[in-house]
Motif scaffolding. Structure first.
Motif, mmCIF file in Angstrom:
data_model
loop_
_atom_site.group_PDB
_atom_site.id
_atom_site.type_symbol
_atom_site.label_atom_id
_atom_site.label_comp_id
_atom_site.label_asym_id
_atom_site.label_seq_id
_atom_site.Cartn_x
_atom_site.Cartn_y
_atom_site.Cartn_z
ATOM 1 N N VAL A 1 -36.537 -19.196 -97.335
ATOM 2 C CA VAL A 1 -37.471 -18.492 -96.450
ATOM 3 C C VAL A 1 -36.791 -17.249 -95.887
ATOM 4 O O VAL A 1 -35.566 -17.112 -95.945
ATOM 5 C CB VAL A 1 -37.958 -19.400 -95.308
ATOM 6 C CG1 VAL A 1 -38.674 -20.612 -95.873
ATOM 7 C CG2 VAL A 1 -36.794 -19.832 -94.414
ATOM 8 N N THR A 2 -37.585 -16.357 -95.319
ATOM 9 C CA THR A 2 -37.052 -15.116 -94.785
ATOM 10 C C THR A 2 -36.405 -15.360 -93.414
ATOM 11 O O THR A 2 -36.606 -16.398 -92.786
ATOM 12 C CB THR A 2 -38.159 -14.068 -94.627
ATOM 13 O OG1 THR A 2 -39.111 -14.550 -93.671
ATOM 14 C CG2 THR A 2 -38.862 -13.823 -95.952
ATOM 15 N N LYS A 3 -35.652 -14.371 -92.973
ATOM 16 C CA LYS A 3 -35.028 -14.431 -91.655
ATOM 17 C C LYS A 3 -36.091 -14.510 -90.565
ATOM 18 O O LYS A 3 -35.935 -15.235 -89.580
ATOM 19 C CB LYS A 3 -34.153 -13.197 -91.447
ATOM 20 C CG LYS A 3 -33.467 -13.139 -90.100
ATOM 21 C CD LYS A 3 -32.637 -11.875 -89.964
ATOM 22 C CE LYS A 3 -31.980 -11.779 -88.599
ATOM 23 N NZ LYS A 3 -31.175 -10.522 -88.457
ATOM 24 N N GLU A 4 -37.192 -13.787 -90.749
ATOM 25 C CA GLU A 4 -38.281 -13.807 -89.765
ATOM 26 C C GLU A 4 -38.918 -15.191 -89.680
ATOM 27 O O GLU A 4 -39.275 -15.670 -88.597
ATOM 28 C CB GLU A 4 -39.335 -12.760 -90.128
ATOM 29 C CG GLU A 4 -38.884 -11.319 -89.929
ATOM 30 C CD GLU A 4 -37.910 -10.848 -90.999
ATOM 31 O OE1 GLU A 4 -37.800 -11.531 -92.055
ATOM 32 O OE2 GLU A 4 -37.240 -9.828 -90.784
ATOM 33 N N ALA A 5 -39.074 -15.861 -90.834
ATOM 34 C CA ALA A 5 -39.654 -17.200 -90.837
ATOM 35 C C ALA A 5 -38.759 -18.184 -90.078
ATOM 36 O O ALA A 5 -39.234 -19.010 -89.295
ATOM 37 C CB ALA A 5 -39.874 -17.677 -92.269
ATOM 38 N N GLN A 6 -37.452 -18.080 -90.293
ATOM 39 C CA GLN A 6 -36.518 -18.956 -89.589
ATOM 40 C C GLN A 6 -36.538 -18.663 -88.090
ATOM 41 O O GLN A 6 -36.432 -19.578 -87.265
ATOM 42 C CB GLN A 6 -35.102 -18.772 -90.139
ATOM 43 C CG GLN A 6 -34.075 -19.717 -89.532
ATOM 44 C CD GLN A 6 -34.361 -21.168 -89.844
ATOM 45 O OE1 GLN A 6 -34.509 -21.543 -91.001
ATOM 46 N NE2 GLN A 6 -34.439 -22.012 -88.818
ATOM 47 N N SER B 1 -41.982 -24.412 -97.602
ATOM 48 C CA SER B 1 -41.930 -23.148 -96.867
ATOM 49 C C SER B 1 -42.877 -23.149 -95.676
ATOM 50 O O SER B 1 -42.996 -22.145 -94.975
ATOM 51 C CB SER B 1 -42.281 -21.982 -97.802
ATOM 52 O OG SER B 1 -43.596 -22.129 -98.321
ATOM 53 N N SER C 1 -46.765 -18.890 -94.764
ATOM 54 C CA SER C 1 -46.392 -17.482 -94.924
ATOM 55 C C SER C 1 -47.674 -16.653 -94.945
ATOM 56 O O SER C 1 -48.681 -17.082 -95.537
ATOM 57 C CB SER C 1 -45.615 -17.304 -96.227
ATOM 58 O OG SER C 1 -45.279 -15.964 -96.433
ATOM 59 N N PRO C 2 -47.718 -15.501 -94.269
ATOM 60 C CA PRO C 2 -46.615 -14.740 -93.639
ATOM 61 C C PRO C 2 -46.368 -15.100 -92.189
ATOM 62 O O PRO C 2 -45.835 -14.277 -91.440
ATOM 63 C CB PRO C 2 -47.101 -13.300 -93.770
ATOM 64 C CG PRO C 2 -48.587 -13.406 -93.647
ATOM 65 C CD PRO C 2 -48.962 -14.705 -94.310
#
Length: 235
Positions: A150-155, A172, A184-185
């Protein structure tokens, strides 16, 4: 102060047979009795010499622990107040040792661990086992809270919810309160909940909206970066 050769210990280490604690201590009585005293040892393979307080000898790990920190400048100061600079030396690496000072001991105590100062307590193996198991559980918990792929923003969003609400990853997807899914997003339109749990969406939506509002405000409050002006041609 006579030098004591360590050949008897080397022989014991090289033998695969496991000796009892009493066998090792009896065969190594001089070093065992020196616990708490200041000694000087010569170590293989480079004949390094260490001098300090013998903290302990261990017939399980077949090693000694020596504190090479200088003794307190005040002779009346207890060794328990002495700073620590500990070295672990295997028996097999000890070529010889010399007793250079009696050290501090409990009055009228016998040789060995019981009279050593600072005192040496028994190791609580059950407590160590419990600490190990708790550490493993904590590590697994921390690992479960890290999203995979996952992206940094998701974390970052996951961590926001995990501070106050039960939160976990499902692939995810972020699952909050075992009721609300954030796909997501990971914006306000990404929230959904199964039938009967729709009321949980409002609280999650509010937290997520506050997160984005704070993030937007942070970006707006940043000082603008000055754009360098290229020099004019011709001066």
């Amino acid at each position: 102060m006579a030098d004591t050769k360590r050949q008897s210990i080397v022989g014991k280490i090289a033998t695969p047979k496991v000796h009892s604690a009493k066998d090792v201590i009896d065969g190594d009585a001089a070093l065992y009795k020196a616990v708490g005293a200041r000694i000087k040892i010569t170590c293989a393979p480079h004949n390094n010499v260490l001098e300090g307080t013998l903290f302990t000898t261990c017939n399980i790990t077949n090693a000694i622990a020596i504190n090479t920190a200088p003794a307190p400048p005040n002779p009346a100061a207890p060794l328990s107040s002495q700073p620590g600079d500990y070295h672990i030396i295997p028996f097999a690496h000890i070529l010889q040792f010399e007793l250079v000072g009696p050290g501090e001991r409990v009055p009228e105590s016998g040789a060995g661990f019981d009279g050593a100062l600072p005192s040496i307590a028994k190791v609580d193996l059950d407590a160590l086992k419990q600490r190990e198991e708790q550490t493993i559980r904590d590590m697994k918990k921390r690992d479960a809270q890290k999203g995979k792929g996952v992206t940094k923003e998701a974390q970052e969003i996951f961590d926001v919810f995990a501070r106050t609400l039960p939160t976990r990853w499902h692939g995810s997807q972020i699952v909050v309160n075992d009721a609300v899914l954030i796909d997501s997003p990971y914006n306000l339109d990404s929230l959904k909940a199964p039938a009967g749990k729709e009321q949980s969406v409002d609280r999650v939506r509010k937290i997520l909206d506050n997160h984005y509002q704070r993030k937007k405000a942070t970006v707006s409050n940043r000082a603008p970066v000055a754009t360098p002006i290229a020099p004019r041609k011709g001066g």
